[in-house]
Design a protein around this motif. Structure first.
Motif, PDB file in Angstrom:
ATOM      1  N   GLU A 302      57.504-147.902 101.209  1.00 45.00           N
ATOM      2  CA  GLU A 302      57.164-146.739 100.380  1.00 45.00           C
ATOM      3  C   GLU A 302      57.759-145.474 100.975  1.00 45.00           C
ATOM      4  N   GLU A 303      57.803-145.444 102.301  1.00 44.31           N
ATOM      5  CA  GLU A 303      58.322-144.262 102.991  1.00 44.31           C
ATOM      6  C   GLU A 303      59.780-143.999 102.585  1.00 44.31           C
ATOM      7  N   VAL A 304      60.605-145.044 102.630  1.00 43.80           N
ATOM      8  CA  VAL A 304      62.002-144.886 102.219  1.00 43.80           C
ATOM      9  C   VAL A 304      62.058-144.549 100.732  1.00 43.80           C
ATOM     10  N   TYR A 305      61.295-145.270  99.948  1.00 46.85           N
ATOM     11  CA  TYR A 305      61.296-145.085  98.494  1.00 46.85           C
ATOM     12  C   TYR A 305      60.981-143.639  98.111  1.00 46.85           C
ATOM     13  N   ARG A 306      59.962-143.103  98.768  1.00 44.82           N
ATOM     14  CA  ARG A 306      59.524-141.743  98.408  1.00 44.82           C
ATOM     15  C   ARG A 306      60.555-140.672  98.749  1.00 44.82           C
ATOM     16  N   THR A 307      61.407-140.971  99.712  1.00 45.10           N
ATOM     17  CA  THR A 307      62.469-140.022 100.071  1.00 45.10           C
ATOM     18  C   THR A 307      63.373-139.715  98.874  1.00 45.10           C
ATOM     19  N   PHE A 308      63.473-140.691  97.977  1.00 48.73           N
ATOM     20  CA  PHE A 308      64.387-140.546  96.829  1.00 48.73           C
ATOM     21  C   PHE A 308      63.722-139.866  95.632  1.00 48.73           C
ATOM     22  N   LEU A 309      62.435-139.527  95.714  1.00 43.79           N
ATOM     23  CA  LEU A 309      61.741-138.919  94.581  1.00 43.79           C
ATOM     24  C   LEU A 309      62.032-137.421  94.523  1.00 43.79           C
ATOM     25  N   GLY A 310      62.138-136.898  93.308  1.00 44.03           N
ATOM     26  CA  GLY A 310      62.394-135.468  93.150  1.00 44.03           C
ATOM     27  C   GLY A 310      62.577-135.126  91.689  1.00 44.03           C
ATOM     28  N   GLU A 311      62.866-133.867  91.400  1.00 42.70           N
ATOM     29  CA  GLU A 311      63.167-133.463  90.026  1.00 42.70           C
ATOM     30  C   GLU A 311      64.492-134.086  89.612  1.00 42.70           C
ATOM     31  N   TYR A 312      64.623-134.366  88.310  1.00 45.04           N
ATOM     32  CA  TYR A 312      65.850-134.997  87.804  1.00 45.04           C
ATOM     33  C   TYR A 312      67.088-134.254  88.303  1.00 45.04           C
ATOM     34  N   GLY A 313      67.015-132.939  88.195  1.00 43.56           N
ATOM     35  CA  GLY A 313      68.172-132.093  88.518  1.00 43.56           C
ATOM     36  C   GLY A 313      68.535-132.074  89.991  1.00 43.56           C
ATOM     37  N   GLU A 314      67.660-132.598  90.834  1.00 42.94           N
ATOM     38  CA  GLU A 314      68.003-132.670  92.271  1.00 42.94           C
ATOM     39  C   GLU A 314      68.959-133.838  92.545  1.00 42.94           C
ATOM     40  N   PHE A 315      69.077-134.730  91.592  1.00 44.19           N
ATOM     41  CA  PHE A 315      69.966-135.901  91.685  1.00 44.19           C
ATOM     42  C   PHE A 315      69.785-136.684  92.982  1.00 44.19           C
TER      43      PHE A 315
END
Ligand code: PLP
Length: 453
Positions: A302-315
């Motif tokens: 989950e730790e790695v996975y969450r690193t990739f979360l963000g607003e769409y525009g942050e790509f």
């Protein structure tokens, strides 16, 4: 099959097909074996000859061929849908399989990313590890640490973290730069200390590099317990655990490539379990579908996975995907294979077979030209040498390994060597009598091929 049709197929193969890892000039000259069907642990060719599948159709078959449960699962899925995309859509067996894999994998590996080969599973782990570092602001982490003699697949990224000179040398200019550390190879290592100190000796080599270069290293990539394609190079006990401790200490991800070792091969469901290790990335393929269909999975935390979360525009999304990602037929086969593991108590039944293999290897070790035998679970390598005392290898051009396998084929056993190493890697479903026969055929064939002066 009628003889005429079999010969016509052979001619067509030689005219139009290009086989992997094969010198096609040799192929064109030799009699080609074309498999028509299979049942249990046996393959049948177009002439009706039967062969014991001694290397599990290149290390992927698990429960044998035409397993009723797997056949039924694939047929049922065919009645629903063969394929739909996983890009922006989901499918039933892929969701169920992800849930299932998260449950049986080392605790904490809860996210599943699918693809269709072991090479792709490793590429995905490399790209994820790199991007996760970038997203965390660790901008200098642009490379990887790999072991010498490692094998992680044949695409350019997975070759970059591989180290088998014979396969990889020509592609050198195409590869990205990595740090390499000498991996364990007890039989040909210069280490002369006590056996009990070997794991630590090898771990120290890793620490020397991590201490100096960890700021530039995103991940250490390793085949846990045994480097398969290198010739079944087994690691000393405790080595994997030390790699986990060291990567934690230096802030480097650990990628465990269990493409070969996963799904019971080492006597546990996953090799990492043997040392109580939870990697940051776990790459699975080969045995995932029981050897039925191409499918791979890269698991992470989950730790790695969450690193990739963000607003769409942050790509920040992970920009990677294949047309056949999470193919439903393959996922259905994988689910059925896991059912078979549970219902037949496959893992529990392995200890006795592993014991038979071990006893057989002890006999083989006594042969004049067998330098070393190595085993983890139902994976074994028998290293042939010209001179047992000096450990001088046979020149590869003599093709001793291949000749042993060709001789075995005439005795109804299908094998494929790795240079001078004869590989024994039968389906987990092999019976004790079949395993004894496999071992005695190999003994006879090694004797035949190495007997002359
Ligand atoms: C076979 C293998 C691969 C490559 O898998 P493919 O499905 O052939 O691409 C990667 N890593 C290991 C350890 C393997 O044994």
């Amino acid at each position: 099959m009628k003889r005429a049709r079999a010969r016509r197929l052979e001619r067509a193969d030689k005219r139009h097909v290009w086989h992997p890892f094969t010198q096609m000039r040799d192929w064109e000259r030799e009699r080609a074996v074309i498999i028509e069907r299979a049942k249990g642990n046996y393959l049948y060719d177009t002439d009706g000859y039967r062969y014991l599948d001694g290397v599990s159709s290149l290390w992927c078959n698990v429960h044998g061929h035409r397993v009723p449960e797997l056949d039924r699962a694939v047929r049922r899925q065919l009645d629903r849908v063969a394929h739909s995309t996983f890009l922006g859509l989901s499918n039933v067996p892929a969701v169920e399989l992800a849930e299932r894999l998260a449950r049986i994998a080392p605790r904490g590996l809860t996210r599943v990313f699918y693809a269709d080969s072991g090479s792709a599973a490793v590429e995905i782990a490399l790209k994820m590890a790199y991007q996760a570092c970038q997203l965390r602001g660790l901008r200098d982490k642009k490379t990887f640490l790999r072991l010498t003699d490692a094998y992680h697949g044949d695409t350019i990224g997975s070759v970059s973290v591989g180290g088998i000179e014979l396969f990889h040398e020509i592609f050198h200019p195409l590869l990205f730069k990595t740090y390499a550390v000498k991996g364990p190879y007890r039989y040909r290592d210069t280490y002369r200390g006590p056996e009990s100190g070997y794991a630590e000796h090898c771990a120290m080599r890793v620490e020397r590099i991590l201490r100096r270069h960890h700021r530039k290293i995103a991940a250490l990539v390793v085949e846990p317990l045994v480097q398969g394609a290198a010739g079944m190079l087994t690691h000393p006990r405790g080595y994997l655990r030390r790699l986990r401790q060291l990567t934690r200490k230096y802030g480097v991800y650990l990628i465990a490539d269990e493409v070969a070792t996963g799904f019971g091969r080492t006597g546990k469901m996953f090799a990492c379990e043997r040392e109580g290790v939870r990697p940051d990335f776990l790459c699975l393929a080969k045995g995932l579908t029981g050897g039925y269909l191409p499918l791979s999975a890269t698991l992470t935390t989950e730790e790695v996975y969450r690193t990739f979360l963000g607003e769409y525009g942050e790509f920040k999304a992970f920009f990677h995907g294949h047309t056949y990602t999470a193919n439903p037929l393959a996922c259905a086969a994988a689910l059925a294979s896991l059912d078979v593991f549970e219902r037949r108590g496959v893992i529990r039944g392995l200890d006795a077979k592993i014991g038979v293999l071990k006893a057989g290897l002890r006999t083989l070790a006594g042969l004049d030209h067998v330098g070393d035998t190595r085993q983890v679970g139902l994976m074994a390598g028998v290293e042939l040498v010209r001179d047992k005392r000096t450990r001088e290898p046979y020149p590869l051009t003599e093709k001793r390994g291949a000749r042993v396998c060709l001789a075995a084929r005439r005795q109804g056993v299908m094998l494929r060597p790795l240079g001078n190493v004869v590989v024994l890697l039968p389906p987990l479903s092999i019976t004790a009598p079949e395993l004894r026969r496999l071992l005695s055929v190999v003994e006879r064939c090694i004797h035949e091929v190495t007997g002359e002066r």
